[in-house]
Design a protein around this motif. Structure first.
Motif, PDB file in Angstrom:
ATOM      1  N   VAL A 149      40.240   4.456 -26.122  1.00 30.33           N
ATOM      2  CA  VAL A 149      39.835   4.363 -27.525  1.00 30.33           C
ATOM      3  C   VAL A 149      39.981   2.950 -28.076  1.00 30.33           C
ATOM      4  N   GLU A 150      41.072   2.239 -27.725  1.00 30.17           N
ATOM      5  CA  GLU A 150      41.254   0.897 -28.272  1.00 30.17           C
ATOM      6  C   GLU A 150      40.166  -0.043 -27.775  1.00 30.17           C
ATOM      7  N   SER A 212      38.493  14.212 -36.349  1.00 26.14           N
ATOM      8  CA  SER A 212      38.730  13.041 -37.186  1.00 26.14           C
ATOM      9  C   SER A 212      37.484  12.153 -37.162  1.00 26.14           C
ATOM     10  N   PRO A 213      37.371  11.229 -38.104  1.00 27.80           N
ATOM     11  CA  PRO A 213      36.250  10.285 -38.040  1.00 27.80           C
ATOM     12  C   PRO A 213      36.180   9.557 -36.697  1.00 27.80           C
ATOM     13  N   MET A 214      37.345   9.308 -36.088  1.00 28.92           N
ATOM     14  CA  MET A 214      37.365   8.650 -34.781  1.00 28.92           C
ATOM     15  C   MET A 214      36.733   9.534 -33.709  1.00 28.92           C
ATOM     16  N   ASP A 215      36.991  10.848 -33.805  1.00 27.32           N
ATOM     17  CA  ASP A 215      36.390  11.772 -32.840  1.00 27.32           C
ATOM     18  C   ASP A 215      34.869  11.767 -32.959  1.00 27.32           C
ATOM     19  N   LEU A 216      34.385  11.798 -34.194  1.00 26.82           N
ATOM     20  CA  LEU A 216      32.941  11.816 -34.404  1.00 26.82           C
ATOM     21  C   LEU A 216      32.300  10.527 -33.901  1.00 26.82           C
ATOM     22  N   GLU A 217      32.985   9.413 -34.118  1.00 25.41           N
ATOM     23  CA  GLU A 217      32.456   8.140 -33.626  1.00 25.41           C
ATOM     24  C   GLU A 217      32.477   8.104 -32.099  1.00 25.41           C
ATOM     25  N   SER A 218      33.492   8.730 -31.493  1.00 22.44           N
ATOM     26  CA  SER A 218      33.545   8.758 -30.029  1.00 22.44           C
ATOM     27  C   SER A 218      32.355   9.519 -29.451  1.00 22.44           C
ATOM     28  N   ARG A 219      31.877  10.507 -30.201  1.00 23.09           N
ATOM     29  CA  ARG A 219      30.701  11.253 -29.741  1.00 23.09           C
ATOM     30  C   ARG A 219      29.477  10.336 -29.672  1.00 23.09           C
ATOM     31  N   ARG A 221      29.533   7.224 -29.169  1.00 21.38           N
ATOM     32  CA  ARG A 221      29.719   6.190 -28.152  1.00 21.38           C
ATOM     33  C   ARG A 221      30.048   6.799 -26.789  1.00 21.38           C
ATOM     34  N   TRP A 222      29.415   7.909 -26.468  1.00 24.45           N
ATOM     35  CA  TRP A 222      29.664   8.604 -25.195  1.00 24.45           C
ATOM     36  C   TRP A 222      29.552   7.658 -24.007  1.00 24.45           C
ATOM     37  N   GLU A 223      28.497   6.877 -23.960  1.00 25.03           N
ATOM     38  CA  GLU A 223      28.257   6.016 -22.796  1.00 25.03           C
ATOM     39  C   GLU A 223      29.308   4.911 -22.696  1.00 25.03           C
ATOM     40  N   ALA A 224      29.732   4.368 -23.828  1.00 26.63           N
ATOM     41  CA  ALA A 224      30.771   3.340 -23.802  1.00 26.63           C
ATOM     42  C   ALA A 224      32.081   3.919 -23.278  1.00 26.63           C
TER      43      ALA A 224
END
Length: 302
Positions: A149-150, A212-219, A221-224
């Motif tokens: 995540v970082e 969390s907003p971080m979880d939604l953003e991780s979705r 950025r799946w490829e990253a």
């Protein structure tokens, strides 16, 4: 000397207590929202569920034996659970810890570092949670946050990331040399499965807090995250502390497989215990139980 036969009413109460402990597991399954349609009511599905529970309870019994052996031999065990959001790490951890003593097997789920912790040696806040003799610590996410995540969210610099990759193999080797067993699991799910689990959380009021907003953003950025995971596994898979990938699209299979695999790491044996005898209660002629004011009782709504 064999114990005296139990009173039938007492035996019934003990049996109900066992059933109640199984109901706890059933409640957790319902909470997973898997019972979602007529297809789950087929004879085959019901038999699959019975097999799952039978094997889960058997494995949990083995975990209790492992716990006793860890305490008896003074083992120190660290298990890392990593994976994408909604990969099933928490569900697996719940099933591992469900029947165990929390003073022996505890979970470390650290929040984001505060301002002071950001200035410390990166591993410092994790070191405080490492086990003493006779303890098992399950890290629900770990120091590998830096590689995941970082990195993806830009919370660390390239230099900090490179220093992490240089340091973490040495850090884990040092832990192993000190006598700590380090076991690392990556829970792997597909793009489609994560999407489905996120949608299930969005539409379930009891689970929306997990997003969390971080979880939604991780979705987004799946490829990253995929690229970060590939580099992490490549650079931190060492003989002293190798990575193990758990196929986690099927939650139930993933739980059983990871528990079975965890048990296989140890040549544990069942620790003999002296028979437990319940001592008779002392009774005194001058003892009288004082009445409790009605206002102190919790209302019996149910």
């Amino acid at each position: 000397m064999s114990p005296a036969p139990l009173d039938p009413d007492l035996l019934r109460r003990l049996q109900e207590d066992v059933i109640d402990s199984y109901d706890e597991e059933l409640e957790m399954e319902v909470d997973d929202r898997i019972l979602d349609g007529p297809g789950d009511q087929t004879a085959e599905a019901r038999e699959d569920r019975r097999r799952y529970f039978r094997e889960l309870f058997r494995l949990q019994g083995e975990l209790v034996k492992l716990q006793d052996w860890v305490v008896h031999t003074g083992q120190r065990v660290v298990v890392l659970f990593e994976g994408r959001d909604a990969a099933g790490k928490g569900g697996a951890i719940k099933r591992i810890t469900q029947r165990l003593n929390p003073r022996v097997c505890r979970v470390a789920a650290l929040p984001a570092p505060n301002d002071r912790e950001k200035t410390q040696w990166y591993f410092q806040r994790y070191v405080a949670h490492l086990p003493a003799a006779g303890e098992i610590v399950l890290f629900d996410r770990s120091w590998y946050n830096r590689a995941g995540v970082e990195r993806v969210m830009g919370f660390c610099s390239d230099d900090e990331l490179e220093e992490f990759f240089r340091s973490v193999p040495e850090f884990e080797k040092m832990l192993v040399r000190s006598g700590i067993r380090v076991i690392k699991y990556w829970f792997s799910i597909s793009d489609e499965e994560q999407n489905a689990r996120f949608l299930a959380r969005i539409h379930d009021p009891l689970k929306q807090w997990k997003l969390s907003p971080m979880d939604l953003e991780s979705r987004r950025r799946w490829e990253a995250y995929t690229r970060a995971k590939e580099i992490m596994l490549e650079r931190t898979h060492i003989p002293e502390a190798p990575w193990w990938v758990v196929q986690a699209v099927d939650k139930k299979r993933a739980r059983l497989n990871v528990i079975h695999h965890l048990l296989d790491h140890f040549d544990y044996v069942e620790v003999p215990h002296k028979p437990v005898q319940l001592p008779p209660r002392m009774r005194h002629e001058d003892y009288a139980r004082q009445p409790v004011p009605a206002s102190l009782y919790v209302p019996e709504i149910y």
